[in-house]
Write a protein that holds these residues in place. Structure first.
Motif, PDB file in Angstrom:
ATOM      1  N   ILE A 190       7.857   2.503 -12.949  1.00  0.00           N
ATOM      2  CA  ILE A 190       7.235   3.529 -12.112  1.00  0.00           C
ATOM      3  C   ILE A 190       6.720   2.867 -10.838  1.00  0.00           C
ATOM      4  O   ILE A 190       5.982   1.890 -10.901  1.00  0.00           O
ATOM      5  N   LEU A 191       7.142   3.424  -9.690  1.00  0.00           N
ATOM      6  CA  LEU A 191       6.703   2.923  -8.385  1.00  0.00           C
ATOM      7  C   LEU A 191       5.892   4.012  -7.679  1.00  0.00           C
ATOM      8  O   LEU A 191       6.434   5.068  -7.353  1.00  0.00           O
ATOM      9  N   PRO A 192       4.598   3.776  -7.438  1.00  0.00           N
ATOM     10  CA  PRO A 192       3.823   4.769  -6.697  1.00  0.00           C
ATOM     11  C   PRO A 192       4.153   4.714  -5.203  1.00  0.00           C
ATOM     12  O   PRO A 192       4.374   3.646  -4.644  1.00  0.00           O
ATOM     13  N   VAL A 193       4.210   5.884  -4.567  1.00  0.00           N
ATOM     14  CA  VAL A 193       4.473   5.996  -3.131  1.00  0.00           C
ATOM     15  C   VAL A 193       3.282   6.705  -2.499  1.00  0.00           C
ATOM     16  O   VAL A 193       2.872   7.763  -2.973  1.00  0.00           O
ATOM     17  N   THR A 231       0.837  -1.194   0.000  1.00  0.00           N
ATOM     18  CA  THR A 231       0.000   0.000   0.000  1.00  0.00           C
ATOM     19  C   THR A 231       0.872   1.244   0.000  1.00  0.00           C
ATOM     20  O   THR A 231       0.567   2.226  -0.667  1.00  0.00           O
ATOM     21  N   ILE A 232       1.990   1.216   0.729  1.00  0.00           N
ATOM     22  CA  ILE A 232       2.858   2.383   0.843  1.00  0.00           C
ATOM     23  C   ILE A 232       3.739   2.518  -0.399  1.00  0.00           C
ATOM     24  O   ILE A 232       3.771   3.559  -1.038  1.00  0.00           O
ATOM     25  N   ILE A 292       9.061  12.081  -8.595  1.00  0.00           N
ATOM     26  CA  ILE A 292       8.051  13.054  -9.006  1.00  0.00           C
ATOM     27  C   ILE A 292       7.078  13.177  -7.842  1.00  0.00           C
ATOM     28  O   ILE A 292       6.335  12.255  -7.557  1.00  0.00           O
ATOM     29  N   GLN A 293       7.125  14.329  -7.143  1.00  0.00           N
ATOM     30  CA  GLN A 293       6.263  14.543  -5.991  1.00  0.00           C
ATOM     31  C   GLN A 293       4.923  15.097  -6.416  1.00  0.00           C
ATOM     32  O   GLN A 293       4.835  15.877  -7.362  1.00  0.00           O
ATOM     33  N   ALA A 308       3.944  10.565  -4.198  1.00  0.00           N
ATOM     34  CA  ALA A 308       5.049  10.674  -5.159  1.00  0.00           C
ATOM     35  C   ALA A 308       5.092   9.434  -6.043  1.00  0.00           C
ATOM     36  O   ALA A 308       4.413   8.437  -5.793  1.00  0.00           O
ATOM     37  N   PHE A 309       5.923   9.540  -7.076  1.00  0.00           N
ATOM     38  CA  PHE A 309       6.245   8.408  -7.935  1.00  0.00           C
ATOM     39  C   PHE A 309       7.759   8.330  -8.055  1.00  0.00           C
ATOM     40  O   PHE A 309       8.423   9.351  -8.183  1.00  0.00           O
ATOM     41  N   LEU A 310       8.296   7.126  -7.995  1.00  0.00           N
ATOM     42  CA  LEU A 310       9.710   6.901  -8.287  1.00  0.00           C
ATOM     43  C   LEU A 310       9.780   6.392  -9.715  1.00  0.00           C
ATOM     44  O   LEU A 310       9.134   5.402 -10.056  1.00  0.00           O
TER      45      LEU A 310
END
Length: 138
Positions: free
Chosen positions: A39-42, A25-26, A93-94, A81-83
């Motif tokens: 792309i990793l969503p945060v 989830t995080i 990318i915040q 953010a996204f990594l």
């Protein structure tokens, strides 16, 4: 000693929270594009939990086993953010408030470092080419 009914309520609620809020989830599951970019969503996760109950006690002996209670929880998941991983470089990318100058500066820092590295490499290549040019003319 037998388990109290409130323990069962709390156990079930906490188990459901655990199912909703885990490491996936995080830091979300990676998304890979056709060009090899990952792309990793945060996300930011917040949750609350409440539980309560009461035993009914009265003059009637049948009421000795009565229990009333409840529990509940709330979960808030907010993407922050996204990594982005491409060609061995990681960029953040915040999705935060752009009015905060410090956040904007931290967001731009990795991209700025990439540009400085490219500039230094091109200057080094130009110096090397300039040094080799007179030697070839002789």
């Amino acid at each position: 000693m037998a388990e109290h009914p409130i323990q069962g309520l709390m156990g079930v609620t906490m188990e459901k929270i655990h199912q909703m809020v885990d490491s996936n989830t995080i830091i979300g599951k990676p998304i890979t594009t056709e060009d090899g970019t990952t792309i990793l969503p945060v996300s930011k996760v917040s949750f609350g939990f409440a539980s309560g109950g009461t035993d009914f006690d009265g003059k009637n002996p049948a009421n000795k086993e009565l229990f009333g209670g409840g529990s509940g929880a709330g979960v808030k998941i907010q993407p922050v953010a996204f990594l982005v991983v491409k060609d061995g470089c990681v960029r953040t990318i915040q999705l935060s408030d752009p009015s905060n100058s410090l956040d904007r500066a931290l967001t731009m820092l990795p991209e700025l470092m990439d540009k400085v590295n490219q500039l230094l490499k091109s200057k080094a290549e130009e110096s090397k080419a300039a040094a080799e040019a007179p030697a070839q003319a002789e």
